[in-house]
Design an enzyme around this catalytic site. Sequence first.
Site, PDB file in Angstrom:
ATOM      1  N   ARG A  94      27.685  -3.913 -49.178  1.00  0.00           N
ATOM      2  CA  ARG A  94      27.652  -3.685 -47.869  1.00  0.00           C
ATOM      3  C   ARG A  94      29.134  -2.645 -47.281  1.00  0.00           C
ATOM      4  NH1 ARG A  94      23.030  -3.588 -49.575  1.00  0.00           N
ATOM      5  NH2 ARG A  94      21.678  -5.094 -49.384  1.00  0.00           N
ATOM      6  N   ASP A 123      23.367  -8.898 -43.915  1.00  0.00           N
ATOM      7  CA  ASP A 123      23.786  -7.615 -44.128  1.00  0.00           C
ATOM      8  C   ASP A 123      23.924  -6.600 -43.103  1.00  0.00           C
ATOM      9  OD1 ASP A 123      23.795  -7.892 -47.184  1.00  0.00           O
ATOM     10  OD2 ASP A 123      21.857  -7.944 -47.194  1.00  0.00           O
ATOM     11  N   SER A 174      12.001 -10.655 -52.475  1.00  0.00           N
ATOM     12  CA  SER A 174      13.250  -9.381 -51.814  1.00  0.00           C
ATOM     13  C   SER A 174      14.137  -9.722 -52.879  1.00  0.00           C
ATOM     14  CB  SER A 174      13.000 -10.314 -51.002  1.00  0.00           C
ATOM     15  OG  SER A 174      14.785  -9.172 -50.597  1.00  0.00           O
TER      16      SER A 174
HETATM   17  N1  ARG Z   1      22.434 -13.906 -49.190  1.00  0.00           N
HETATM   18  C1  ARG Z   1      22.266 -13.224 -50.210  1.00  0.00           C
HETATM   19  C2  ARG Z   1      23.577 -12.171 -49.312  1.00  0.00           C
HETATM   20  O1  ARG Z   1      23.940 -12.453 -47.974  1.00  0.00           O
HETATM   21  C3  ARG Z   1      22.248 -11.389 -51.117  1.00  0.00           C
HETATM   22  C4  ARG Z   1      21.204 -11.188 -49.845  1.00  0.00           C
HETATM   23  C5  ARG Z   1      20.382 -10.038 -50.376  1.00  0.00           C
HETATM   24  N2  ARG Z   1      20.072  -8.636 -49.358  1.00  0.00           N
HETATM   25  C6  ARG Z   1      18.856  -8.472 -49.729  1.00  0.00           C
HETATM   26  N3  ARG Z   1      18.765  -7.577 -49.018  1.00  0.00           N
HETATM   27  N4  ARG Z   1      18.144  -9.011 -50.470  1.00  0.00           N
HETATM   28  O2  ARG Z   1      24.893 -11.490 -49.957  1.00  0.00           O
END
Ligand code: ARG
Length: 406
Positions: A94, A123, A174
């Site tokens: 990110r 995120d 997802s």
């Molecule tokens: N739980 C993980 C994290 O916070 C994975 C997140 C995946 N993001 C997504 N938009 N599907 O880093």
Amino acid sequence: MSDRVVLAYSGGLDTSAAIRWLDEKYNMEVIAVCVDVGGVNDIRAIREKAIKVGAIRSLSMDAKEVFINSFVFPALKANAIYEGQYPLATALARPLIAQLLVDVARKEEATAIAHGCTGKGNDQVRFDVSIMTLAPEFKIIAPAREWGMTREETIAYARRHDIPVPVTVTSPYSIDENLWGRSIECGMLEDPWVEPAEEVFAWTKSISDTPDEPSYIEIGFEKGISVSLNGQKLDGVSLVQQLNKLAGEHGVGRIDHIENRLVGIKSREIYEAPAATVLLKAHQALEALTLSKHQLRFKEKVVSEYSDLIYNGLWFTALRQDLAAYIDSSQRYVTGVVKIKLFKGNCQIVGRKSPNSLYIHDLATYDKGDIFDQSASPGFIHIWGLPSKIQTQVQFSAQLKEENSA
Ligand code: ARG
């Protein structure tokens, strides 16, 4: 002329709908940016789709190399793992994507930056904090956090606007993917008691389908970074790609984690991270050989801080730089080779060697050639045990006497 917004574009439903929504709601021209950190199949198709859907410009970038060298490898040197389970794949990508969005936004004279995150996850925090730190002049827009549409409503919105709805939209999961790992959420996985169906996995074989013979591999490290596989020098991207295949083939790297999100929610996360699992374990094995006990103990504390700050979106901070400097320094002698056995979902360290090894055979051996001076031990033990002995005499034996006489 309308204002321009730079959008992190994946080609999926939400970011495609966002292109139209940004125009309708904010009257903004959208410049779509698709960043490949290792999870993109057909980047050209994605670039073209953005234009079809209504973006005025569409860019794509291959960021795999900088992702590995500037984000993943620093994390590897640290052994960064969140809550002992998650190798931080998404969390590491990110800030890099945010940085690239900022670069484009400046070049294109945009006034805003947008991303497809909802308001429930980590995120959004990572994007927003990175963007506001690197470039506070940009407005940040997160359409999926604002528009209040359910998944069904978003699909209907897309259909109304002639936005092609990908077949994968019917999947209940997802998914996020990059070179360091793949995450799967939602659907049946939201019940933490339910075992993930085989269909959620794409990188790792089920144990029943893995080879009946183990594979032995050797990973070479230089100053804490993996540089070779089975004696062959490899750039970081190729090494991680090959290792994902090799270890995935043996079912290595499945992780099932009840995770504490920064926004206060506990969530059930399934990960596949074959290369990360192997490299982190191999790296730790080499550190065990080349770092002193004191360094190892102290590094554990640093790593727990470092992992949390990566997870919590604080990559672009002075603290991250400070800790990274310590971690880099700790890696000066972490050079050598680790031998690993991959078999039936297990990744086992079976050998390690280093020119800087602190393992001294003649000190450790019980055979002849022993150079350890055993006569020094009684004196050492006398002093080491002194505080325990004194405390027991003064405090506990008095208490014991009292209890006995009562
Ligand atoms: N739980 C993980 C994290 O916070 C994975 C997140 C995946 N993001 C997504 N938009 N599907 O880093």
